[in-house]
Write an enzyme that holds these catalytic residues in place. Structure first.
Site, PDB file in Angstrom:
ATOM      1  N   GLY A  86       6.841   5.241   8.019  1.00 37.57           N
ATOM      2  CA  GLY A  86       6.037   6.452   7.982  1.00 37.57           C
ATOM      3  C   GLY A  86       6.174   7.226   9.280  1.00 37.57           C
ATOM      4  N   GLY A  87       5.180   8.058   9.559  1.00 39.48           N
ATOM      5  CA  GLY A  87       5.251   8.945  10.721  1.00 39.48           C
ATOM      6  C   GLY A  87       5.064   8.188  12.033  1.00 39.48           C
ATOM      7  N   GLU A 121       9.656  16.393  14.542  1.00 44.73           N
ATOM      8  CA  GLU A 121      10.150  16.223  13.183  1.00 44.73           C
ATOM      9  C   GLU A 121       9.433  17.209  12.247  1.00 44.73           C
ATOM     10  OE1 GLU A 121       9.017  12.628  11.008  1.00 44.73           O
ATOM     11  OE2 GLU A 121      11.141  12.329  10.589  1.00 44.73           O
ATOM     12  N   THR A 171       1.296   7.668  13.127  1.00 50.13           N
ATOM     13  CA  THR A 171       0.643   6.573  12.393  1.00 50.13           C
ATOM     14  C   THR A 171       1.199   5.241  12.893  1.00 50.13           C
ATOM     15  OG1 THR A 171       0.756   8.038  10.471  1.00 50.13           O
ATOM     16  CG2 THR A 171      -0.022   5.813  10.068  1.00 50.13           C
ATOM     17  N   GLY A 172       2.516   5.177  13.061  1.00 51.35           N
ATOM     18  CA  GLY A 172       3.159   3.944  13.519  1.00 51.35           C
ATOM     19  C   GLY A 172       2.607   3.501  14.864  1.00 51.35           C
ATOM     20  N   CYS A 231      13.750  10.588   6.743  1.00 49.30           N
ATOM     21  CA  CYS A 231      13.709  10.193   8.153  1.00 49.30           C
ATOM     22  C   CYS A 231      15.071  10.403   8.791  1.00 49.30           C
ATOM     23  CB  CYS A 231      13.304   8.743   8.259  1.00 49.30           C
ATOM     24  SG  CYS A 231      14.334   7.665   7.267  1.00 49.30           S
ATOM     25  N   LYS A 274       0.877  -1.176   0.000  1.00 47.50           N
ATOM     26  CA  LYS A 274       0.000   0.000   0.000  1.00 47.50           C
ATOM     27  C   LYS A 274       0.909   1.219   0.000  1.00 47.50           C
ATOM     28  CE  LYS A 274      -1.678   3.017   2.038  1.00 47.50           C
ATOM     29  NZ  LYS A 274      -1.518   4.407   1.582  1.00 47.50           N
ATOM     30  N   GLU A 312       9.426   1.570  10.950  1.00 41.56           N
ATOM     31  CA  GLU A 312      10.505   2.516  10.625  1.00 41.56           C
ATOM     32  C   GLU A 312       9.879   3.899  10.670  1.00 41.56           C
ATOM     33  OE1 GLU A 312      13.533   2.019  10.358  1.00 41.56           O
ATOM     34  OE2 GLU A 312      13.845  -0.044   9.750  1.00 41.56           O
TER      35      GLU A 312
HETATM   36  P1  NAD Z   1       2.498   8.771   7.109  1.00 44.06           P
HETATM   37  O1  NAD Z   1       2.594   8.072   8.417  1.00 44.06           O
HETATM   38  O2  NAD Z   1       1.499   9.863   6.981  1.00 44.06           O
HETATM   39  O3  NAD Z   1       2.122   7.720   5.945  1.00 44.06           O
HETATM   40  C1  NAD Z   1       2.895   6.570   5.702  1.00 44.06           C
HETATM   41  C2  NAD Z   1       1.999   5.525   5.056  1.00 44.06           C
HETATM   42  O4  NAD Z   1       0.975   5.169   5.982  1.00 44.06           O
HETATM   43  C3  NAD Z   1       1.290   5.996   3.789  1.00 44.06           C
HETATM   44  O5  NAD Z   1       1.168   4.933   2.885  1.00 44.06           O
HETATM   45  C4  NAD Z   1      -0.071   6.394   4.310  1.00 44.06           C
HETATM   46  O6  NAD Z   1      -1.075   6.330   3.312  1.00 44.06           O
HETATM   47  C5  NAD Z   1      -0.297   5.362   5.394  1.00 44.06           C
HETATM   48  N1  NAD Z   1      -1.191   5.804   6.459  1.00 44.06           N
HETATM   49  C6  NAD Z   1      -1.431   7.065   6.878  1.00 44.06           C
HETATM   50  N2  NAD Z   1      -2.334   7.062   7.886  1.00 44.06           N
HETATM   51  C7  NAD Z   1      -2.652   5.760   8.106  1.00 44.06           C
HETATM   52  C8  NAD Z   1      -3.502   5.105   9.025  1.00 44.06           C
HETATM   53  N3  NAD Z   1      -4.214   5.772   9.926  1.00 44.06           N
HETATM   54  N4  NAD Z   1      -3.574   3.769   8.979  1.00 44.06           N
HETATM   55  C9  NAD Z   1      -2.832   3.063   8.100  1.00 44.06           C
HETATM   56  N5  NAD Z   1      -2.017   3.623   7.192  1.00 44.06           N
HETATM   57  C10 NAD Z   1      -1.914   4.956   7.203  1.00 44.06           C
HETATM   58  O7  NAD Z   1       3.955   9.226   6.741  1.00 44.06           O
HETATM   59  P2  NAD Z   1       4.403  10.066   5.465  1.00 44.06           P
HETATM   60  O8  NAD Z   1       3.986  11.483   5.706  1.00 44.06           O
HETATM   61  O9  NAD Z   1       3.961   9.380   4.219  1.00 44.06           O
HETATM   62  O10 NAD Z   1       5.980   9.912   5.551  1.00 44.06           O
HETATM   63  C11 NAD Z   1       6.773  10.711   6.339  1.00 44.06           C
HETATM   64  C12 NAD Z   1       7.173  10.000   7.603  1.00 44.06           C
HETATM   65  O11 NAD Z   1       7.825   8.775   7.298  1.00 44.06           O
HETATM   66  C13 NAD Z   1       8.159  10.794   8.414  1.00 44.06           C
HETATM   67  O12 NAD Z   1       7.799  10.791   9.762  1.00 44.06           O
HETATM   68  C14 NAD Z   1       9.467  10.055   8.222  1.00 44.06           C
HETATM   69  O13 NAD Z   1      10.391  10.224   9.244  1.00 44.06           O
HETATM   70  C15 NAD Z   1       9.004   8.663   8.091  1.00 44.06           C
HETATM   71  N6  NAD Z   1      10.028   7.872   7.385  1.00 44.06           N
HETATM   72  C16 NAD Z   1      10.746   6.955   8.090  1.00 44.06           C
HETATM   73  C17 NAD Z   1      11.757   6.229   7.463  1.00 44.06           C
HETATM   74  C18 NAD Z   1      12.582   5.204   8.207  1.00 44.06           C
HETATM   75  O14 NAD Z   1      13.184   4.346   7.563  1.00 44.06           O
HETATM   76  N7  NAD Z   1      12.642   5.245   9.528  1.00 44.06           N
HETATM   77  C19 NAD Z   1      12.016   6.442   6.114  1.00 44.06           C
HETATM   78  C20 NAD Z   1      11.258   7.393   5.436  1.00 44.06           C
HETATM   79  C21 NAD Z   1      10.249   8.087   6.083  1.00 44.06           C
END
Ligand code: NAD
Length: 492
Positions: A228-229, A385, A232-233, A284, A175, A250
């Site tokens: 992701g964020g 962040e 959300t994580g 990130c 996804k 991550e």
């Molecule tokens: P995000 O958490 O908004 O979204 C990430 C993914 O999760 C997307 O596919 C999104 O559609 C999905 N998502 C969003 N809300 C959701 C929910 N409630 N339930 C399930 N899935 C959901 O993050 P973003 O804005 O796309 O990315 C930026 C973030 O990712 C930053 O915080 C960054 O630090 C992190 N990041 C981490 C790494 C790492 O390896 N540690 C690498 C790149 C980015």
């Protein structure tokens, strides 16, 4: 306008609802592709296809070396399509063509490395004190892996999951972020061409809050791998916990880049710039807190500001551009919001702090490279962040103080240390609580080296041999070789 479809069970299909949305090019601010908006029904179909490939074969019945060969064939197809895929990713998320091209080149190595690993994943024979018993372990795939990925490096971060997961014999439902879905759908065409059986690699695009959540709770999914964020994580981890489902997280960072007075300052300037301006700060592993030893504070900031002032903003598809636009409008608004907060909290803007004025940059989502001074580690710009080209500068006097400030963070993803004393470099590497420490370098990653977070930056590891633990489970097998079973009630 480019038209994409979902990739489910080896077929290119519309979303069940027939709904579509547009993907925006952040440089032109115009829609360039149309993508299906997947919903629960599409995830159901993708999970069913993945389950069939895993439970009934052909994937699970394939030999390890056949699986490895497919991954290596995929690597060669990527190699022949680097330019095209890099252009698509640049168009979709505004990342510089030089960065997306470098990522694509590295993907070739990832698939070769993990392709070569497919027939080297094995358990152990365990010597027990009862010599008649043969005890051995099997390292088996987990099953259907749901991968949820962000918009900042879609192909790279999907590969960090897919290459090891497939090598270990799992199947995937991916996804991607709804703001950058195109490069993964384009990539899936290569997966199909490589000859992966239907259902092994499925891609469903759509809003995370709807289908991402649904994927995590789906009973047919055995493991989630999320990048992701942190917020959300956190919510996905609690859902996964409720369903007793494995999850790799991550997440974000607020990483320190620490420059000591004994460092090569010119090199450190390069490392600090790479740390905060690469990907326009949308990574990130951004080095977003610059910890600077007081004795070199002015000298270093002068050098840094001088080079930062010359940074060439512009079209991300131009090889001479040094910093491109932010990837989407809400990201641009977030960056401006944090700079305003920083000013209210007493920070000073040494450089940038606004959108650029040049006429040719008005249409794209640009923000100037920004350096904030007078920052203390308790301010929001030092704790949260931002995910933009905003560097917060914090002075320190001693090594102990640098360690204290570096570790005083909810996050623990990466850290940089700049020093010409190898003993100090090692001391710092041991003292800093983060998943990666770079000494006299910054933002290095490699397929062979584990990457992941401490603290709120997540858990589990990607890359290297270490990642295989996240995509396999261990079975312990006991075989009694004694021909006659002992009476269990005989004493002694
Ligand atoms: P995000 O958490 O908004 O979204 C990430 C993914 O999760 C997307 O596919 C999104 O559609 C999905 N998502 C969003 N809300 C959701 C929910 N409630 N339930 C399930 N899935 C959901 O993050 P973003 O804005 O796309 O990315 C930026 C973030 O990712 C930053 O915080 C960054 O630090 C992190 N990041 C981490 C790494 C790492 O390896 N540690 C690498 C790149 C980015």
């Amino acid at each position: 306008m480019e038209q994409y479809q979902l990739y489910i069970g080896g077929q290119w299909v519309e979303a069940q609802s027939g709904e579509r949305s547009e993907s925006i090019n952040p440089y032109t601010n115009e829609a360039w592709a149309s993508v299906p908006v997947g919903a629960e029904a599409d995830i159901d179909l993708a999970v069913q296809a993945a389950r069939r490939a895993f439970d009934e074969g052909p994937w699970s019945k394939m030999s390890n070396s056949e699986r490895g060969r497919l991954l290596i064939r995929l690597a060669h197809l990527i190699e022949n399509n680097i330019e095209r895929l890099a252009q698509i990713e640049t168009r979709d998320n505004g990342k510089l063509i030089r960065e997306t091209t470098a990522h694509l080149k590295s993907l070739v190595d990832y698939y070769i490395y993990f392709g070569g690993m497919a027939d080297k994943i094995h358990g152990d024979v365990i010597p027990l004190n009862k010599t008649s018993v043969l005890n051995y372990t099997l390292r088996e795939p987990i099953g259907v892996v749901g991968a949820i990925t962000p918009w900042n490096s879609p192909l790279l971060l999907t590969t960090w999951k897919a290459a090891p997961a497939l090598a270990a014999g799992n199947v995937m439902v991916i996804k991607p972020s709804s703001t950058t879905p195109c490069s993964i759908l384009e990539f899936a065409k290569l997966v199909e061409e490589a000859g992966f059986p239907p259902g092994v690699f499925n891609v469903v695009t759509g809003p995370g809050s709807r289908i991402g959540n649904y994927l995590v709770q789906h009973p047919g999914v055995d493991k989630i791998s999320f990048t992701g964020g942190t917020d959300t994580g956190r919510s996905l981890a609690s859902l996964a916990g409720k369903h007793i489902k494995r999850i790799t997280l991550e997440l974000g960072g607020k990483s320190p880049n620490i420059v000591f007075e004994d460092a090569n300052l010119d090199n450190a300037v390069m490392g600090v710039m790479a740390g905060i301006y690469a990907a326009c700060g949308q990574t990130c592993s951004a080095g977003s807190r610059l910890l600077l030893q007081r004795s070199i504070y002015d000298e270093f900031l002068n050098k840094l500001a001088e080079r930062s002032r010359q940074i060439k903003l512009g079209d991300p598809s131009d090889w001479h551009t040094e910093v491109g636009p932010l990837a989407n409008r809400s990201q641009l608004e977030k960056v401006a919001y944090y700079v305003d907060i920083a000013k209210q909290e007493g920070a000073e803007v040494l450089l940038g702090g606004k959108r650029p004025e040049a006429a040719e940059l008005q249409q794209g989502l640009f923000y100037e490279p920004t350096i904030l001074t007078n920052v203390t580690n308790d301010m929001r710009v030092a704790r949260e962040e931002i995910f933009g080209p905003v560097l917060s500068v914090i002075p320190f006097e001693t090594e102990d103080e640098a360690i204290r400030i570096a570790n005083d963070s909810d996050f623990g993803l990466v850290a940089g240390v700049w020093t010409n004393h190898i003993s100090r470099g090692h001391r710092m590497a041991h003292a800093i609580r983060s998943g990666t420490v770079w000494v006299n370098t910054f933002r290095n990653a490699n397929y062979a080296s584990p990457f992941g977070g401490y603290k709120a930056s997540g858990y589990g590891r990607e890359n290297g041999l270490e990642v295989l633990k996240d995509y396999t489970q261990v079975k312990s097998v006991w075989v009694e070789t004694e021909e006659k079973m002992r009476d269990p009630f005989v004493v002694g």
